[in-house]
Design a protein around this motif. Structure first.
Motif: not given
Length: 399
Positions: A314-341
């Motif tokens: 419903k919202v994608k027409n308001q956005l520019n977007s590119e599909s990416r991998s979950i691995e790339e997402a996690i590499s810059g956002n480690i808290h997707i899978i683990q809390p602060v040590d």
């Protein structure tokens, strides 16, 4: 027996379900809201324990897909994108959602007293109130009963918040509502309100005027180098980079967080909400995402289930977007899978909170997070000088 303060997230579900008003929040010595029990009113019915999301060990209740869709995106409206902390995904989502009949969006706003609370928004003109990052724990549990009533009456609800707030809402509702949609942030943790109040007092004393508003994230330099903007009572505005800002400096270092954040049960896959959103730190450049485009802000979006897919369509027409991998997402956002040590910070965090009562934040920063020579030079450059230096340094990426 409710969880102790090392595990309690402060969601407030127990307060909302208690029929005898024997539970309330009280701020502890570190500046975090903790549950207080009036034992003479408690009848030991166990209702608070049954609804507690920390004591509830059942699986995440968001009907997750086996394969999560990941997108890098940004708002096509340049003004909205500039006003946003990252790429402006949430304003587009909320705007689209409010176009539906009988709809309401819940999000966090900062009040005039600098307290952060969740509020309902039903008009587009009010969306700016819940836009942007707020690095304080929002008060939300008082809204759970009204959200439940709205859902039962058939109203469409979009609830945005931290993962633990969404987990708390699910447990309070104790039912699946097809008209409830949830959107969580990739959370680094909840910083201490005591730290924040000490920081505000320090600024008041330094500039001799009260502070009327705080924007925790501004792109006045660029997205990669965020600054915090403070508005003072004399209408003066002042901006600080993280290295100049003791509160944000300790936050990013993970030294002023709520204890439960180091043991967060929501920092993992599958995620708890329909959609996960955050900054796409470390996003790979492409034909569509140039270096200059990136520095205007890129949002990270995870579509965790079919309901997330539905919202995105419903919202994608308001956005520019590119599909990416979950691995790339996690590499810059480690808290997707683990809390602060916690183990690497336990002793230092204890010292910081102990000395916070004795010394000001400035002294703590000089002692535990001292600036390097390079950082001192960058402060001397000022905002404009730093912007010129940063783009000159990355000149090879511009072409």
């Amino acid at each position: 027996m409710l969880p102790d303060k090392n595990l309690c997230t402060g969601c407030g579900v127990c307060i909302s379900v208690c029929s005898y008003n024997c539970l309330s929040f009280k701020e502890d010595e570190e500046g975090f809201r903790q549950i207080s029990i009036e034992k003479e009113l408690c009848i030991n019915c166990g209702k608070c324990e049954r609804f507690c999301p920390i004591l509830d060990r059942s699986p995440v209740k968001n009907r997750s897909k086996d394969k999560i869709q990941v997108f890098a995106c940004w708002n096509k409206d340049k003004k909205v994108r500039q006003q946003s902390s990252s790429g402006g995904f949430f304003p587009a989502l909320a705007d689209t959602f409010l176009k539906e009949e009988k709809s309401v969006v819940y999000g966090a706003t900062m009040q005039k007293d600098l307290q952060v609370v969740h509020i309902p928004v039903t008009y587009k003109t009010d969306l700016l109130k819940i836009q942007g990052s707020k690095y304080l724990q929002s008060k939300v549990h008082h809204l759970f009963p009204s959200i439940k009533k709205q859902l039962q009456e058939g109203q469409k609800v979009l609830f945005s918040g931290t993962p633990c707030q969404i987990g708390g809402l699910y447990n309070y509702l104790n039912n699946t509502y097809e008209n409830l949609y949830t959107c969580e942030v990739v959370c680094h943790g909840i910083p201490s309100s005591l730290f924040f109040s000490k920081h505000i007092d320090w600024l008041k004393q330094k500039y001799r005027t009260p502070i009327t508003h705080v924007a925790f994230r501004s792109k006045s330099i660029c997205w990669t180098i965020p600054v915090s903007r403070y508005r003072f009572g004399n209408k003066r505005k002042k901006e600080f980079r993280t290295i100049e800002n003791p509160f944000m400096n300790f936050f990013y270092a993970g030294l002023n967080l709520r204890q439960s954040c180091y043991h967060c049960q929501y920092s993992r896959l599958p995620r708890v909400a329909d959609i996960t959103m955050g900054d796409f730190w470390g996003v790979r450049l492409s034909k569509k995402i140039s270096f200059l485009e990136k520095e205007k802000g890129i949002s990270l979006i995870l579509l965790n289930n079919q309901r997330g897919d539905e919202l995105y369509e419903k919202v994608k027409n308001q956005l520019n977007s590119e599909s990416r991998s979950i691995e790339e997402a996690i590499s810059g956002n480690i808290h997707i899978i683990q809390p602060v040590d916690f183990n690497s910070r336990y002793q230092l965090r204890s010292k910081v909170f102990h000395e916070l009562q004795l010394d000001g934040l400035e002294k703590l920063t000089d002692k535990y997070l001292p600036l390097s020579f390079k950082e001192k030079i960058s402060i001397q450059l000022g905002k404009v000088g730093m912007k010129i230096y940063y783009y000159f340094k990355n000149l090879h990426r511009l072409f």
